[in-house]
Design a protein around this motif. Structure first.
Motif, PDB file in Angstrom:
ATOM      1  N   LEU A 153       4.317   2.435  29.772  1.00  0.00           N
ATOM      2  CA  LEU A 153       5.192   1.082  30.113  1.00  0.00           C
ATOM      3  C   LEU A 153       4.808   0.498  31.262  1.00  0.00           C
ATOM      4  O   LEU A 153       5.510  -0.357  30.963  1.00  0.00           O
ATOM      5  CB  LEU A 153       6.506   1.600  29.935  1.00  0.00           C
ATOM      6  CG  LEU A 153       6.562   2.491  29.295  1.00  0.00           C
ATOM      7  CD1 LEU A 153       8.030   3.156  28.366  1.00  0.00           C
ATOM      8  CD2 LEU A 153       6.481   1.422  27.380  1.00  0.00           C
ATOM      9  N   LEU A 154       4.400   0.907  32.591  1.00  0.00           N
ATOM     10  CA  LEU A 154       4.063   0.138  33.907  1.00  0.00           C
ATOM     11  C   LEU A 154       2.424  -0.410  33.682  1.00  0.00           C
ATOM     12  O   LEU A 154       2.338  -0.392  32.912  1.00  0.00           O
ATOM     13  CB  LEU A 154       3.863   0.736  34.662  1.00  0.00           C
ATOM     14  CG  LEU A 154       4.862   1.985  34.702  1.00  0.00           C
ATOM     15  CD1 LEU A 154       4.691   2.249  36.597  1.00  0.00           C
ATOM     16  CD2 LEU A 154       6.202   1.104  35.744  1.00  0.00           C
ATOM     17  N   GLN A 155       2.150  -2.269  33.849  1.00  0.00           N
ATOM     18  CA  GLN A 155       1.920  -3.233  33.713  1.00  0.00           C
ATOM     19  C   GLN A 155       1.346  -3.102  35.090  1.00  0.00           C
ATOM     20  O   GLN A 155       2.055  -3.135  36.291  1.00  0.00           O
ATOM     21  CB  GLN A 155       1.487  -3.778  32.963  1.00  0.00           C
ATOM     22  CG  GLN A 155       3.249  -5.504  33.388  1.00  0.00           C
ATOM     23  CD  GLN A 155       3.905  -5.765  32.596  1.00  0.00           C
ATOM     24  OE1 GLN A 155       3.724  -5.651  31.194  1.00  0.00           O
ATOM     25  NE2 GLN A 155       4.109  -6.882  32.871  1.00  0.00           N
ATOM     26  N   PRO A 156       0.261  -4.258  35.118  1.00  0.00           N
ATOM     27  CA  PRO A 156      -0.375  -4.047  36.937  1.00  0.00           C
ATOM     28  C   PRO A 156       0.280  -6.059  37.247  1.00  0.00           C
ATOM     29  O   PRO A 156       1.087  -6.183  35.926  1.00  0.00           O
ATOM     30  CB  PRO A 156      -1.567  -4.762  36.657  1.00  0.00           C
ATOM     31  CG  PRO A 156      -2.239  -3.666  35.597  1.00  0.00           C
ATOM     32  CD  PRO A 156      -1.493  -3.821  34.458  1.00  0.00           C
ATOM     33  N   ASN A 176       9.917  -2.806  30.872  1.00  0.00           N
ATOM     34  CA  ASN A 176       8.932  -3.979  30.171  1.00  0.00           C
ATOM     35  C   ASN A 176       9.462  -3.838  28.563  1.00  0.00           C
ATOM     36  O   ASN A 176       8.701  -4.227  28.254  1.00  0.00           O
ATOM     37  CB  ASN A 176       7.758  -3.716  30.858  1.00  0.00           C
ATOM     38  CG  ASN A 176       7.102  -3.641  32.355  1.00  0.00           C
ATOM     39  OD1 ASN A 176       8.056  -4.404  32.430  1.00  0.00           O
ATOM     40  ND2 ASN A 176       6.821  -3.212  32.459  1.00  0.00           N
ATOM     41  N   GLY A 177      10.948  -4.536  28.176  1.00  0.00           N
ATOM     42  CA  GLY A 177      10.657  -4.167  27.178  1.00  0.00           C
ATOM     43  C   GLY A 177      10.704  -3.286  25.653  1.00  0.00           C
ATOM     44  O   GLY A 177      11.136  -3.463  25.020  1.00  0.00           O
ATOM     45  N   SER A 178      10.896  -2.144  26.399  1.00  0.00           N
ATOM     46  CA  SER A 178      10.419  -0.793  25.695  1.00  0.00           C
ATOM     47  C   SER A 178      11.619   0.212  25.931  1.00  0.00           C
ATOM     48  O   SER A 178      11.354   0.074  27.260  1.00  0.00           O
ATOM     49  CB  SER A 178       8.979  -0.352  25.847  1.00  0.00           C
ATOM     50  OG  SER A 178       8.180  -1.322  24.803  1.00  0.00           O
ATOM     51  N   ARG A 179      11.793   0.657  25.240  1.00  0.00           N
ATOM     52  CA  ARG A 179      12.566   1.586  24.741  1.00  0.00           C
ATOM     53  C   ARG A 179      12.104   2.702  25.592  1.00  0.00           C
ATOM     54  O   ARG A 179      11.400   2.907  25.749  1.00  0.00           O
ATOM     55  CB  ARG A 179      13.685   2.067  24.061  1.00  0.00           C
ATOM     56  CG  ARG A 179      14.268   3.242  23.819  1.00  0.00           C
ATOM     57  CD  ARG A 179      15.284   3.114  24.267  1.00  0.00           C
ATOM     58  NE  ARG A 179      16.004   4.923  24.878  1.00  0.00           N
ATOM     59  CZ  ARG A 179      16.706   5.611  23.672  1.00  0.00           C
ATOM     60  NH1 ARG A 179      17.121   5.187  22.828  1.00  0.00           N
ATOM     61  NH2 ARG A 179      17.272   6.477  24.638  1.00  0.00           N
ATOM     62  N   LYS A 228      -1.677  -2.174  43.148  1.00  0.00           N
ATOM     63  CA  LYS A 228      -2.268  -1.224  42.948  1.00  0.00           C
ATOM     64  C   LYS A 228      -2.498  -0.550  41.857  1.00  0.00           C
ATOM     65  O   LYS A 228      -1.419   0.116  40.978  1.00  0.00           O
ATOM     66  CB  LYS A 228      -2.138   0.343  43.690  1.00  0.00           C
ATOM     67  CG  LYS A 228      -2.708  -1.165  45.637  1.00  0.00           C
ATOM     68  CD  LYS A 228      -2.100   0.266  46.741  1.00  0.00           C
ATOM     69  CE  LYS A 228      -1.268   0.470  46.720  1.00  0.00           C
ATOM     70  NZ  LYS A 228      -0.743   1.824  48.198  1.00  0.00           N
ATOM     71  N   PRO A 229      -3.564  -0.118  41.748  1.00  0.00           N
ATOM     72  CA  PRO A 229      -3.312   0.305  40.187  1.00  0.00           C
ATOM     73  C   PRO A 229      -2.565   2.262  40.694  1.00  0.00           C
ATOM     74  O   PRO A 229      -2.972   3.060  41.109  1.00  0.00           O
ATOM     75  CB  PRO A 229      -4.950   1.624  40.157  1.00  0.00           C
ATOM     76  CG  PRO A 229      -5.909   0.643  41.057  1.00  0.00           C
ATOM     77  CD  PRO A 229      -5.201  -0.213  41.876  1.00  0.00           C
ATOM     78  N   VAL A 230      -2.069   2.377  39.184  1.00  0.00           N
ATOM     79  CA  VAL A 230      -1.215   3.337  38.609  1.00  0.00           C
ATOM     80  C   VAL A 230      -1.949   4.571  38.684  1.00  0.00           C
ATOM     81  O   VAL A 230      -2.471   5.008  37.536  1.00  0.00           O
ATOM     82  CB  VAL A 230       0.438   3.752  38.265  1.00  0.00           C
ATOM     83  CG1 VAL A 230       1.399   4.630  37.821  1.00  0.00           C
ATOM     84  CG2 VAL A 230       0.869   1.905  38.335  1.00  0.00           C
ATOM     85  N   ALA A 231      -1.807   5.869  38.592  1.00  0.00           N
ATOM     86  CA  ALA A 231      -1.764   7.174  37.930  1.00  0.00           C
ATOM     87  C   ALA A 231      -0.965   7.708  37.822  1.00  0.00           C
ATOM     88  O   ALA A 231      -1.186   8.181  36.540  1.00  0.00           O
ATOM     89  CB  ALA A 231      -2.247   8.111  39.569  1.00  0.00           C
TER      90      ALA A 231
END
Length: 860
Positions: A189-192, A159-162, A139-142
């Motif tokens: 840093l999050l993605q669907p 997701n590959g980022s510090r 779901k979409p993240v707030a």
């Protein structure tokens, strides 16, 4: 028109994930000269609800929270406006946002996770692992918050980022009772859909080698584990938690070994590209081993984390007589080296660091058993960039071997950079004078503090020690509190002092205690060091205005003074037991630094009186009238016993040494005017007889200059300051020092290193004279807690023709700038809004002033 700043919460530079449910507020106001606040309004917006209160008060520092306390995870937007005495209202300030962390043990569901093959007691089988877990967001993240800690050290990737930019997290606390966690905003840093979170792990203080004479492993535990809780709040208000549990997986990483003393060994051939990305296949990884942690021991930070605050390029690439290549960074500091390098797979670059050279070669004996060596093995794919993660070194010089290609060209291209690391405190103090050597001395003090405020206040950053010696920070705290805002960091460390305090009141020599301490320094009462429990909270109160620090540490301080009272007995003299005394008296033998000229029991009794006096003052501030009266009487009794035992009828002292007189005068133990004058004259005579050489150790260094000033012997104080022969402050400067040394003669006049096995070139205690530079030479000091009132009282001397100092007080920037020309002293002072000041110039009556810019002059 008055303009308030956006509010600050407690002593936090960043207010995300704080541990206070009702944080106190502070702000600074810029207003016309003489403007005074009569009231203020606070507006708190939380969950679309607005709460506003008006308070009739002139206070603007650490004022109470308004409205209901914050709940765990709750955020609020806060702004203020101020009202002047004439009724004029300011505009609202910019808003600041505060967010609580996890305030209750029940908020935690995460458990520690590490590698199943990690046999913590087997040093050959404890290669630091990587741990990770994939997850799906439907779901979409707030918003999303990560709460993270570790048994050991961690660096999280999402997701590959510090995640974050802090280093050596979660820092060093008394781990069994207080394990710090940090909060990160990871929304961006999050993605669907598919995501992944993972972490590097390193031994750190928790289970890495600690202590001298070989040291010990696993002092706080043998496991290496991440404790993390990612909480994702969706746009529809629902929450999903991805916590460390048995669903995580582990694998060997490219870090072969890492240790704070020895350095890091890294084999890039073992890297797993994209290991923290969502698309990575971890089917070949092992299920993690889970551990335990009482969530009641997890605490939010009070001060800032360790970060890289500056980068230094080498000033030279040297070739030693033996043909070795050495980078000279031109500055001794605590940190690491980042390299960019190209070469074949298996090529190995080795970097050894040290503070000094001897006979043109890297000199590592002062490191004792710290290897201080980083090793990088290339994977052989284009340009590779690397910096160690879980170590830190104290150094100026770095010997580089195995560099593929032209090292000189690489350095010129910026491929080897020194990265400076320390607790990321706010800079608050500055000083300058017309004497370049004195300015360099002050710079050295600053660099020594930066090098040794690495999560705890350490003694040195380079050898197999680096522990929080209590006496060292006790004498240096006034200087530290001028140069940086240390209230949060030292406030947190003092909590650990109280935790480590023994039931009888004994304060350990260093905190946190290394559990194998009995092999070198059994915990037993000692003056100067134990007095940190009383005197350092008072310094923080004096400089910040925070009576809460006194309240938090009061029982610890009281237990310490009560112990001193029991040990002294009916005669009120602390004249039995082990003492370090005037540690590192320059005349003491190199291998017996406690063998000082001043009687160690004179030192102990003087400190007993001084701590009892300050405990009485703390009790008075806290409204504890009975305690204030009791400890004030005790201080009088100890003072009288001190004089009867150690002061002779002619004003001389039983120890005819600089430290003895300095303590007696600075601690107001000699109050009889005739005896005081005689003692002051003798102290000045000792300085002259010693040809202005320093003759004090740790117990005398922070009181000597003030004692001379107090008895109108300021010329002698300047003579000491400006002396250039060994031992003296400027001797080290003339020898090329870029930090303050541990010993007055860490480098001997013949340019060889002191033969003592305890020899550091980066140690702040002897730099505590800088507090005298600020208060007496430049002439700025608090006349009321938190600089609510300021004393400007420059006392020029030593041929200086100018000096200036500025301090970012809780009310705003205060400063003084003085110059001498044609026999006239000209002085400019700035008083921030909310404060007032008294200006005292030589030969003139004191003048009271309000906020604003003021200029004065006096004939000399």
């Amino acid at each position: 028109m008055a303009t308030p700043s956006s509010p600050r919460f407690e002593h936090h530079r960043e207010a995300l994930g704080i541990g206070e449910a009702a944080p106190r507020l502070s702000w600074k106001t810029v207003a016309p000269a003489g403007w005074r606040q009569a009231a203020y309004e606070v507006e708190v917006t939380r969950s679309q609800r607005v709460h506003t209160e008006r308070i009739e008060s002139g206070e603007s520092v650490l004022v109470p929270w308004v409205g209901a306390p914050l709940e765990s995870r709750e955020s609020a937007s806060v702004r203020v406006r101020v009202v002047g005495e004439s009724g004029d209202e300011s505009d609202w300030s910019e808003a600041s946002v505060v967010e609580a962390g996890l305030l209750h043990p029940t908020d935690w569901v995460a458990v520690p996770v590490g590698a199943p093959w990690d046999e913590g007691d087997d040093l050959d089988a404890r290669r630091p692992p990587l741990v990770r877990r994939g997850f799906t967001l439907g779901k979409p993240v707030a918003k999303a918050r990560l709460y993270a800690s570790a048994h050991g050290l961690y660096e999280v990737e999402l997701n590959g980022s510090r995640v974050g930019d802090d280093a050596l997290a979660p820092g060093w606390t008394v781990y069994g009772q207080r394990l710090r966690y940090y909060t990160y905003d990871v929304t961006g840093l999050l993605q669907p859909g598919e995501n992944a979170i993972g972490s590097w792990l390193g031994d750190g203080w928790y289970r890495g080698r600690l202590g001298w004479r070989g040291g010990f492993y696993n002092l706080f535990g043998s496991d290496l584990a991440l404790l993390a809780q990612l909480e994702v709040t969706y746009a529809d208000g629902s929450v999903e938690t991805i916590a460390t549990d048995d669903s995580w997986r582990a694998h060997v990483g490219p870090i072969v070994r890492s240790g704070l003393y020895d350095g890091e060994v890294y084999d890039a051939r073992d890297e797993l590209p994209g290991w923290s990305a969502a698309s990575f296949d971890d089917s070949g990884w092992s299920p993690v081993a889970t551990g335990e942690r009482d969530p009641a021991t997890l605490v939010a930070p009070q001060g800032p984390p360790v970060r890289c605050t500056e980068e230094l390029a080498p000033v030279a690439v040297l070739t030693t007589p033996s043909g070795k290549r050495i980078l000279d960074f031109g500055q001794n500091f605590a940190g690491r080296i980042r390299i960019r390098v190209s070469g074949a797979a298996g090529d190995t670059v080795t970097i050894r660091t040290a503070e000094v050279l001897q006979h043109g070669e890297l000199y590592t004996r002062p490191l004792r058993e710290a290897k201080s060596t980083d090793v990088y093995t290339l994977r052989g794919e284009g340009t590779e960039e690397w910096e160690p993660r879980f170590t830190i070194h104290g150094f100026r010089y770095a010997e580089v071997t195995g560099w593929p290609g032209d090292l000189d060209a690489a350095v010129a291209a910026g491929d080897a950079v020194g990265r400076v690391y320390h607790s990321d405190m706010e800079r608050t103090g500055w000083f300058e004078s017309s004497n370049p050597l004195v300015n360099r001395l002050h710079d050295n003090v600053l660099w020594g503090m930066r090098s040794n405020f690495v999560d705890v206040p350490t003694d040195c950053p380079q050898r197999d020690e680096r522990v929080g010696w209590t006496g060292d920070i006790q004498v240096f705290a006034p200087t530290a509190a001028f140069l940086y805002d240390v209230s949060g960091m030292l406030g947190s460390w003092l909590r650990d002092v109280a935790v480590e305090q023994l039931p009888d009141g004994t304060i350990p020599w260093y905190v946190p205690v290394i559990p194998a301490h009995q092999m070198w320094t059994p915990i037993r009462p000692g003056a100067v060091w134990g007095d940190v429990a009383v005197l350092t909270p008072w310094v923080l109160y004096e400089r910040s205005g925070d009576a809460g620090i006194l309240a938090a540490q009061y029982e610890s301080a009281k237990k310490w003074v009560d112990l001193q009272d029991r040990l002294a007995g009916d005669d009120h003299l602390w004249n039995e037991g082990f003492q370090l005394g005037d540690w590192l008296d320059p005349d003491a033998p190199p291998q017996d630094p406690a063998d000082a000229k001043t009687d160690k029991y004179l030192v102990a009794t003087a400190y007993f009186a001084w701590s009892a006096r300050h405990l009485a003052k703390a009790a008075e501030v806290l409204g504890l009238a009975d305690d204030a009266a009791h400890y004030s009487r005790l201080a009088d009794l100890v003072r009288d016993a001190f004089v009867a035992e150690y002061v002779l009828p002619d004003g001389r002292m039983s120890s005819d040494a600089q430290t003895a007189y300095a303590l007696a005068l600075r601690f107001d133990l000699i109050v009889d005017p005739e005896l005081r004058a005689a003692a002051g004259a003798r102290l000045a005579a000792l300085v002259a007889e010693g040809r202005n050489r320093i003759s004090v150790g740790f117990a005398g260094v922070n009181v000597l200059s003030d004692a001379l000033t107090l008895v109108d012997a300021n010329d002698s104080a300047y003579d000491l300051l400006l002396e250039e022969e060994c031992p003296s402050w400027l001797y080290a400067v003339k020898k090329g020092a870029t930090t303050v040394w541990e010993r007055w003669d860490s480098l001997l006049p013949d340019d060889t290193v002191n033969p003592g096995t305890m020899t550091s070139f980066n140690h702040y205690a002897l730099g505590s004279v800088a507090d005298w530079l600020h208060r007496v030479v430049a002439g700025i000091a608090p006349a009321a807690p938190g600089y609510r009132s300021i004393r400007f009282a420059p006392q020029p001397g030593g041929g200086l023709t100018s000096a200036s100092a500025a301090h970012e007080t809780p009310y705003g920037r205060a400063s003084i700038d003085w110059r001498i020309a044609d026999g006239v002293l000209s002085v400019d002072v700035v008083v921030p809004t909310g404060a007032d000041a008294v200006v005292e110039l030589p030969g003139a009556e004191p003048v009271a002033v309000g906020s604003g810019i003021h200029s004065f002059s006096a004939l000399l």
